[in-house]
Design a protein around this motif. Structure first.
Motif, PDB file in Angstrom:
ATOM      1  N   MET A 199       0.845  -1.177  -0.056  1.00 56.91           N
ATOM      2  CA  MET A 199       0.069   0.034   0.066  1.00 56.91           C
ATOM      3  C   MET A 199       0.866   1.343   0.060  1.00 56.91           C
ATOM      4  SD  MET A 199      -3.106   0.844   0.116  1.00 56.91           S
ATOM      5  CE  MET A 199      -4.088   2.538   0.488  1.00 56.91           C
ATOM      6  N   LYS A 200       2.029   1.148   0.714  1.00 56.22           N
ATOM      7  CA  LYS A 200       2.777   2.366   0.960  1.00 56.22           C
ATOM      8  C   LYS A 200       3.492   2.558  -0.319  1.00 56.22           C
ATOM      9  CE  LYS A 200       6.410   4.449   3.938  1.00 56.22           C
ATOM     10  NZ  LYS A 200       7.305   4.135   5.163  1.00 56.22           N
ATOM     11  N   SER A 201       4.103   1.444  -0.985  1.00 56.68           N
ATOM     12  CA  SER A 201       4.722   1.505  -2.219  1.00 56.68           C
ATOM     13  C   SER A 201       3.986   2.082  -3.197  1.00 56.68           C
ATOM     14  CB  SER A 201       5.227   0.078  -2.564  1.00 56.68           C
ATOM     15  OG  SER A 201       4.248  -0.889  -2.742  1.00 56.68           O
ATOM     16  N   SER A 202       2.563   1.584  -3.475  1.00 56.88           N
ATOM     17  CA  SER A 202       1.646   2.171  -4.381  1.00 56.88           C
ATOM     18  C   SER A 202       1.415   3.737  -4.319  1.00 56.88           C
ATOM     19  CB  SER A 202       0.473   1.334  -4.278  1.00 56.88           C
ATOM     20  OG  SER A 202      -0.338   1.484  -3.212  1.00 56.88           O
ATOM     21  N   MET A 203       1.304   3.949  -2.996  1.00 60.86           N
ATOM     22  CA  MET A 203       1.164   5.509  -2.996  1.00 60.86           C
ATOM     23  C   MET A 203       2.295   6.240  -3.284  1.00 60.86           C
ATOM     24  SD  MET A 203      -0.956   7.610  -1.711  1.00 60.86           S
ATOM     25  CE  MET A 203      -2.068   6.868  -0.921  1.00 60.86           C
ATOM     26  N   LEU A 204       3.534   5.694  -2.845  1.00 58.26           N
ATOM     27  CA  LEU A 204       4.721   6.375  -3.326  1.00 58.26           C
ATOM     28  C   LEU A 204       4.895   6.753  -4.736  1.00 58.26           C
ATOM     29  CD1 LEU A 204       7.350   5.153  -0.900  1.00 58.26           C
ATOM     30  CD2 LEU A 204       6.459   7.448  -0.859  1.00 58.26           C
ATOM     31  N   GLY A 205       4.209   5.482  -5.602  1.00 56.34           N
ATOM     32  CA  GLY A 205       4.352   5.686  -7.121  1.00 56.34           C
ATOM     33  C   GLY A 205       3.273   6.478  -7.501  1.00 56.34           C
ATOM     34  N   TYR A 206       2.128   6.729  -6.747  1.00 58.02           N
ATOM     35  CA  TYR A 206       1.150   7.800  -7.254  1.00 58.02           C
ATOM     36  C   TYR A 206       1.674   9.192  -7.123  1.00 58.02           C
ATOM     37  CZ  TYR A 206      -2.445   4.222  -7.897  1.00 58.02           C
ATOM     38  OH  TYR A 206      -3.423   3.317  -8.306  1.00 58.02           O
ATOM     39  N   ILE A 207       2.399   9.279  -6.113  1.00 59.37           N
ATOM     40  CA  ILE A 207       2.836  10.834  -5.725  1.00 59.37           C
ATOM     41  C   ILE A 207       3.902  10.673  -6.831  1.00 59.37           C
ATOM     42  CG2 ILE A 207       4.225  12.094  -4.224  1.00 59.37           C
ATOM     43  CD1 ILE A 207       2.696  10.411  -1.672  1.00 59.37           C
ATOM     44  N   ALA A 208       5.045   9.754  -6.907  1.00 57.98           N
ATOM     45  CA  ALA A 208       6.083  10.337  -8.054  1.00 57.98           C
ATOM     46  C   ALA A 208       5.322  10.462  -9.255  1.00 57.98           C
ATOM     47  CB  ALA A 208       6.926   8.879  -8.005  1.00 57.98           C
ATOM     48  N   GLY A 209       4.392   9.692  -9.730  1.00 62.14           N
ATOM     49  CA  GLY A 209       3.569   9.903 -11.091  1.00 62.14           C
ATOM     50  C   GLY A 209       3.179  11.187 -11.160  1.00 62.14           C
ATOM     51  N   PHE A 210       2.362  11.759 -10.203  1.00 58.62           N
ATOM     52  CA  PHE A 210       1.882  12.875 -10.150  1.00 58.62           C
ATOM     53  C   PHE A 210       2.908  14.088 -10.225  1.00 58.62           C
ATOM     54  CE2 PHE A 210       0.623  16.723  -7.429  1.00 58.62           C
ATOM     55  CZ  PHE A 210      -0.518  17.168  -8.272  1.00 58.62           C
ATOM     56  N   LEU A 211       4.196  13.809  -9.330  1.00 58.83           N
ATOM     57  CA  LEU A 211       5.084  14.853  -9.452  1.00 58.83           C
ATOM     58  C   LEU A 211       5.888  14.877 -10.866  1.00 58.83           C
ATOM     59  CD1 LEU A 211       6.829  14.367  -6.183  1.00 58.83           C
ATOM     60  CD2 LEU A 211       5.389  16.484  -6.769  1.00 58.83           C
ATOM     61  N   LYS A 212       5.851  13.463 -11.439  1.00 65.09           N
ATOM     62  CA  LYS A 212       6.329  13.649 -12.917  1.00 65.09           C
ATOM     63  C   LYS A 212       5.651  14.325 -13.956  1.00 65.09           C
ATOM     64  CE  LYS A 212       6.574   9.849 -15.086  1.00 65.09           C
ATOM     65  NZ  LYS A 212       6.387   8.419 -15.497  1.00 65.09           N
ATOM     66  N   TYR A 213       4.230  13.964 -13.846  1.00 59.54           N
ATOM     67  CA  TYR A 213       3.478  14.649 -15.278  1.00 59.54           C
ATOM     68  C   TYR A 213       3.184  16.020 -14.669  1.00 59.54           C
ATOM     69  CZ  TYR A 213       2.752   9.787 -16.886  1.00 59.54           C
ATOM     70  OH  TYR A 213       3.038   8.746 -17.770  1.00 59.54           O
ATOM     71  N   GLY A 214       2.988  16.382 -13.355  1.00 66.50           N
ATOM     72  CA  GLY A 214       2.790  17.619 -13.078  1.00 66.50           C
ATOM     73  C   GLY A 214       3.917  18.657 -13.349  1.00 66.50           C
ATOM     74  N   MET A 215       5.269  18.021 -13.276  1.00 67.76           N
ATOM     75  CA  MET A 215       6.413  18.940 -14.001  1.00 67.76           C
ATOM     76  C   MET A 215       6.381  18.945 -15.515  1.00 67.76           C
ATOM     77  SD  MET A 215       8.326  20.307 -11.552  1.00 67.76           S
ATOM     78  CE  MET A 215       9.693  20.462 -12.625  1.00 67.76           C
ATOM     79  N   LEU A 216       6.080  17.880 -16.245  1.00 71.51           N
ATOM     80  CA  LEU A 216       5.919  17.836 -17.490  1.00 71.51           C
ATOM     81  C   LEU A 216       4.875  19.041 -18.155  1.00 71.51           C
ATOM     82  CD1 LEU A 216       6.193  14.175 -18.322  1.00 71.51           C
ATOM     83  CD2 LEU A 216       7.968  15.660 -18.748  1.00 71.51           C
ATOM     84  N   ILE A 217       3.732  18.878 -17.504  1.00 67.37           N
ATOM     85  CA  ILE A 217       2.647  19.708 -17.569  1.00 67.37           C
ATOM     86  C   ILE A 217       2.993  21.237 -17.599  1.00 67.37           C
ATOM     87  CG2 ILE A 217       0.219  20.742 -17.236  1.00 67.37           C
ATOM     88  CD1 ILE A 217      -0.395  17.619 -16.504  1.00 67.37           C
ATOM     89  N   PHE A 218       3.697  21.810 -16.407  1.00 65.77           N
ATOM     90  CA  PHE A 218       4.214  22.798 -16.091  1.00 65.77           C
ATOM     91  C   PHE A 218       5.215  23.275 -17.152  1.00 65.77           C
ATOM     92  CE2 PHE A 218       7.568  25.369 -14.215  1.00 65.77           C
ATOM     93  CZ  PHE A 218       6.948  26.599 -13.967  1.00 65.77           C
ATOM     94  N   TRP A 219       6.250  22.585 -17.522  1.00 66.54           N
ATOM     95  CA  TRP A 219       7.018  22.645 -18.625  1.00 66.54           C
ATOM     96  C   TRP A 219       6.286  22.745 -19.812  1.00 66.54           C
ATOM     97  CZ3 TRP A 219      12.080  24.346 -18.796  1.00 66.54           C
ATOM     98  CH2 TRP A 219      12.715  24.143 -19.875  1.00 66.54           C
ATOM     99  N   ALA A 220       5.358  22.040 -20.359  1.00 63.54           N
ATOM    100  CA  ALA A 220       4.929  22.246 -21.457  1.00 63.54           C
ATOM    101  C   ALA A 220       4.102  23.671 -21.556  1.00 63.54           C
ATOM    102  CB  ALA A 220       3.914  21.279 -21.851  1.00 63.54           C
ATOM    103  N   ALA A 221       3.382  23.973 -20.185  1.00 62.73           N
ATOM    104  CA  ALA A 221       2.815  25.263 -20.319  1.00 62.73           C
ATOM    105  C   ALA A 221       3.734  26.599 -20.620  1.00 62.73           C
ATOM    106  CB  ALA A 221       1.797  25.446 -19.045  1.00 62.73           C
ATOM    107  N   ALA A 222       5.172  26.223 -19.942  1.00 68.02           N
ATOM    108  CA  ALA A 222       5.911  27.277 -19.940  1.00 68.02           C
ATOM    109  C   ALA A 222       6.391  27.401 -21.326  1.00 68.02           C
ATOM    110  CB  ALA A 222       7.083  27.030 -18.943  1.00 68.02           C
TER     111      ALA A 222
END
Length: 279
Positions: free
Chosen positions: A1-24
């Motif tokens: 459960m903990k590892s899956s949560m970390l995976g979701y957080i990592a995915g959220f951060l990764k795609y969030g940074m990509l979206i931010f970079w694309a917008a910039a």
């Protein structure tokens, strides 16, 4: 459960940074285009807002009144010819330096790559003094291509040589056994399968020639021979500037680069990363 949560957080951060970079990256392009459609009053009152009314006539004006199509053609002509010459010379030079075994090849490669370390505009004055005597007999656009080609070759050789080093020699050796010459091996085997590296070198050379201003400003003194970056200066007034026209001209100048990147993006990524995976 903990590892899956970390995976979701990592995915959220990764795609969030990509979206931010694309917008910039995308936002300035959109802002320039929307700014070109505003009236002068609207631009100064609401520079970051949407246009109150879309003034498409500004694009007609820059082509009919300022004849921007002539400058677009000059830029396309100079950039395309320079890029083709750079690709042809660089591809053959890289083939001779990487695929053929001869003494001194590494020293020659080192001497060529020194050109990457030389600031382009530091050579403006000596090159201009050397070439100005030919300006009365030769089209100044041709003279402008010479430094573009000279400074485009080292970077293109670096890209192409890295890609050539990853190509297996089996097909080449089989072609030689069948009676093919070195020139035949190059044009029939090596050059066709090195399109990712060729596309990468070509786009870099084209964009440099398309965007370059200082050399073009010095060499192209005739209005009918000026490139698009030089023509953009005519929209900047001494006391005031019509920013709608400036942004419209900039929007036109951005189109070729965006189009080429969209068409050749897969080749560009392959060409840049090919030399990095060489063991």
């Amino acid at each position: 459960m903990k590892s899956s949560m970390l995976g979701y957080i990592a995915g959220f951060l990764k795609y969030g940074m990509l979206i931010f970079w694309a917008a910039a990256v995308i936002y300035p392009v959109v802002w320039v285009f929307l700014g070109s459609l505003k009236s002068t009053e609207s631009f100064y009152l609401h520079p970051w807002g949407l246009p109150d009314q879309f003034h498409w006539e500004v694009y007609k004006k820059i082509f009919t009144q300022y004849h921007l199509q002539i400058n677009v053609w000059n830029s396309l002509y100079i950039s395309a010819v320079s890029t083709l010459v750079v690709i042809l010379l660089s591809a053959m030079a890289a083939y001779g330096l990487v695929r053929l075994k001869w003494k001194g090849s590494k020293a020659v490669m080192g001497m060529i790559l020194i050109g990457i370390m030389i600031p382009v505009h530091s050579t403006l004055i000596p090159i201009y003094l050397d070439l100005q005597s030919y300006s009365d007999n030769i089209d100044t656009r041709v003279l402008l291509m010479l430094p573009y080609i000279a400074f485009g070759i080292p970077t293109s050789i670096l890209i192409l040589s890295g890609y050539y080093a990853t190509i297996s020699r089996d097909m080449e050796e089989a072609a030689v056994i069948d009676g093919s010459s070195l020139i035949g091996c190059f044009f029939k085997i090596i050059f066709p399968i090195s399109m990712p590296a060729v596309a990468t070198a070509g786009i870099l050379s084209f964009i440099h020639s398309w965007n370059e201003l200082l050399y073009a400003l010095i060499f192209l003194r005739k209005t009918g021979a000026q490139t698009l970056p030089v023509a953009l200066l005519q929209f900047m007034g001494f006391y005031s500037t019509d920013w709608a026209q400036v942004l419209a001209a900039i929007s036109v100048a951005m189109v070729p680069g965006i189009f080429i990147y969209m068409v050749l993006q897969n080749y560009i990524v392959q060409g840049i990363t090919a030399g990095a995976v060489k063991g």
